[in-house]
Write an enzyme that holds these catalytic residues in place. Sequence first.
Site, short mmCIF file in Angstrom:
data_model
loop_
_atom_site.label_atom_id
_atom_site.label_comp_id
_atom_site.label_asym_id
_atom_site.label_seq_id
_atom_site.Cartn_x
_atom_site.Cartn_y
_atom_site.Cartn_z
N TYR A 1 0.80 -1.18 0.00
CA TYR A 1 0.07 -0.07 -0.09
C TYR A 1 0.67 1.11 0.05
O TYR A 1 0.22 2.29 -0.36
CB TYR A 1 -0.90 0.12 1.18
CG TYR A 1 -2.01 -0.94 0.89
CD1 TYR A 1 -3.23 -0.20 0.08
CD2 TYR A 1 -2.07 -2.41 1.18
CE1 TYR A 1 -4.30 -1.21 0.01
CE2 TYR A 1 -3.20 -3.16 1.02
CZ TYR A 1 -4.34 -2.31 0.17
OH TYR A 1 -5.40 -3.26 0.04
N GLY B 179 2.89 3.85 -1.57
CA GLY B 179 3.16 4.14 -2.91
C GLY B 179 2.20 4.47 -3.69
O GLY B 179 0.95 4.49 -3.22
N GLY C 246 -1.08 3.41 -5.62
CA GLY C 246 -2.27 2.42 -5.65
C GLY C 246 -1.80 1.60 -4.59
O GLY C 246 -1.56 2.21 -3.58
N HIS D 53 -3.88 5.23 5.55
CA HIS D 53 -4.06 6.55 4.88
C HIS D 53 -4.65 6.76 3.36
O HIS D 53 -5.32 7.73 3.07
CB HIS D 53 -2.37 6.73 4.48
CG HIS D 53 -2.19 8.33 4.13
ND1 HIS D 53 -1.95 8.47 2.65
CD2 HIS D 53 -2.16 9.48 4.73
CE1 HIS D 53 -1.74 9.79 2.40
NE2 HIS D 53 -1.98 10.43 3.53
N ASP D 54 -4.62 5.40 2.76
CA ASP D 54 -5.45 5.31 1.36
C ASP D 54 -6.94 5.46 1.82
O ASP D 54 -7.66 6.06 0.89
CB ASP D 54 -5.22 4.05 0.73
CG ASP D 54 -3.74 4.13 0.13
OD1 ASP D 54 -3.08 5.14 0.04
OD2 ASP D 54 -3.43 2.99 -0.55
N ASP E 6 -2.84 12.71 6.20
CA ASP E 6 -1.45 12.96 6.31
C ASP E 6 -0.73 13.12 7.87
O ASP E 6 0.27 12.07 7.95
CB ASP E 6 -0.84 14.03 5.49
CG ASP E 6 -1.30 14.11 4.10
OD1 ASP E 6 -1.73 12.93 3.90
OD2 ASP E 6 -0.86 14.93 3.45
#
Length: 138
Positions: free
Chosen positions: A43, A45, A47, A63-64, A105
């Site tokens: 996860y 990076g 995508g 975070h995604d 973030d």
Amino acid sequence: MRTLWIVAVLLLGVEGSLVQFETLIMKIAGRSGLLWYSAYGCYCGWGGHGLPQDATDRCCFVHDCCYGKATDCNPKTVSYTYSEENGEIICGGDDPCGTQICECDKAAAICFRDNIPSYDNKYWLFPPKNCREEPEPC
């Protein structure tokens, strides 16, 4: 030296919160997001798929998910405002989208810091073919 030059060139085209995210990671975790987390696990990076491989990869998964829940904005390009008080990052400003992204973030940077001891180099440049499990829901 060549690696630093490549990183600098890559940053030239990046705007908004990606640069700010890098800054927060440096402030909170004390290390570069680009050099430590840009190609880690399934996860960290561009995508993300499969199951998080460890606690650090889970930071990126969460975070995604956080970015996915941000409403009415593009998390990777919006700029945000924050301040520092007694060593703590305080997200603020008049833009609700920016505040949401700042909080995402900030949480990820804290997660990276808290999981530095479990960071495992075997997940750096982890092959995507190893990330084929059914992903868990956010």
